[in-house]
Write an enzyme that holds these catalytic residues in place. Sequence first.
Site, PDB file in Angstrom:
ATOM      1  N   ASP A  13       0.763  -1.145  -0.045  1.00 25.69           N
ATOM      2  CA  ASP A  13       0.065  -0.010   0.129  1.00 25.69           C
ATOM      3  C   ASP A  13       0.745   1.130   0.198  1.00 25.69           C
ATOM      4  O   ASP A  13       0.415   2.299   0.314  1.00 25.69           O
ATOM      5  CB  ASP A  13      -1.121  -0.031   1.186  1.00 25.69           C
ATOM      6  CG  ASP A  13      -1.774  -1.187   1.489  1.00 25.69           C
ATOM      7  OD1 ASP A  13      -2.376  -1.711   0.514  1.00 25.69           O
ATOM      8  OD2 ASP A  13      -1.727  -2.030   2.442  1.00 25.69           O
ATOM      9  N   HIS A  41      -3.987  -2.272  -7.010  1.00 19.74           N
ATOM     10  CA  HIS A  41      -3.207  -1.145  -7.043  1.00 19.74           C
ATOM     11  C   HIS A  41      -4.375  -0.116  -7.689  1.00 19.74           C
ATOM     12  O   HIS A  41      -5.158  -0.375  -8.673  1.00 19.74           O
ATOM     13  CB  HIS A  41      -2.330  -1.324  -8.518  1.00 19.74           C
ATOM     14  CG  HIS A  41      -1.059  -1.886  -8.134  1.00 19.74           C
ATOM     15  ND1 HIS A  41      -0.227  -2.484  -9.044  1.00 19.74           N
ATOM     16  CD2 HIS A  41      -0.335  -2.246  -6.898  1.00 19.74           C
ATOM     17  CE1 HIS A  41       0.932  -2.981  -8.388  1.00 19.74           C
ATOM     18  NE2 HIS A  41       0.729  -2.640  -7.120  1.00 19.74           N
TER      19      HIS A  41
END
Length: 429
Positions: A13, A41
């Site tokens: 992340d 993503h």
Amino acid sequence: MSTLVVLGTQWGDEGKGKVIHYLAKQADYIVRYQGGNNAGHTLIHENKPFILHLIPSGILFPDKYCLITNGVVVDPKALKEEIAILDKNNISVEKRFFISEQAHIILPYHKLIDGILEEENVKIGTTRRGIGPAYADKVKRIGIRVVDYLEKDVFEDLLEKNLIEKTPILKNSGVDIANLKEEILKDREELSIFLEPFVTDTSIMIANAIKKNKKILFESAQGTMLDLDFGTYPFVTSSNPIAGGVCSGAGVGPTKIDSVLGVVKAYTTRVGEGPFTVELFDEMGKFLREKGAEYGATTGRPRRCGWFDAVVVRHSVRLSGIKHLILTKLDCVEDIDKIKICVAYKYKDKLYKEFPASRTVQKYAEPVYEEMPGFKGKVKGIIDFEKLPLNAQKYVKRLEQLVDAPIDLISLGRKREETIEVRKGVNWF
């Protein structure tokens, strides 16, 4: 230089999707080398938000080749759904998206077992998408590869053996084995036809591209601290996101990797269970979560937030031989009076400047902080490093010193143009 690895230096992340999207314009091939659809993503392309779980981020550019290699585990249903979303947005994958014939397949029983084990054993915080059980089958040498999935007789024989092996755990949880088998066989009829046009030997494709001096970007999922060997074991993923994972996960010799770029957030986050020394349980933790919109792209789970952990990032820089860093979400630490950086851990009067392997130390160590004055005002929209507030510049330079790697780009948002080139003219490839 023609090959570049882009990986996360924390617990995932970090903003790799945006970074890869930013660099993909310069690349010819974008290659995903490990993980599965447990990673998401999030990126903005032509003012539209996209969340990709399996397909490399470069697919949004029409002239790029995108590969899923042998180190990835593939859920055919999830992949089909992802391609359908791209199709709806007029993004074609035809003749430019390829899957390794040696990648392993995630089947419905993997997801069932993932959920069962998460409930019965120590909670790892998995996404319950079958990633771990699929990798476990690969290691046990009973896994089903893409090439096996396409050959009907071979697949049916392997499926039978797998179901016999998994019957005790599935039956014990009330799963009807006959119905499960019927569902899998029925799905395969359609999904094998869907998969076949994409299947090839991706290792040879990459080797040929390297011979032609094509620019290849290797894209990791998750982050270094979730690496099976070097992360916070057992609270890790089932593959190797570090740069060494490219060699085994894509079939590329180590001498063919030219450079490694690490993506690092201006603070630290983690999803799921496991040790997290810098975690903040106070209002500052909540501030970072809301300011950074720290909720998982795949699961929507709130992320645990904390100050920048230089011990972790230095660990990552060393393990992957990182030559460049891209700092993301600097805008999310603006308007804080005093910013803290974790420079070491302390446990029972012992100081740890390198990341410890001990589960006990990882769990109970206290962070040793260095404090810096914060910076005020909006940094979004700034495109020159020298125009950042002076304290923001000092923060960036201090991070470089602590992690032993240069920060060459700073991301101030999800859009490609919201990026500062700290060192102008860096040749990424």
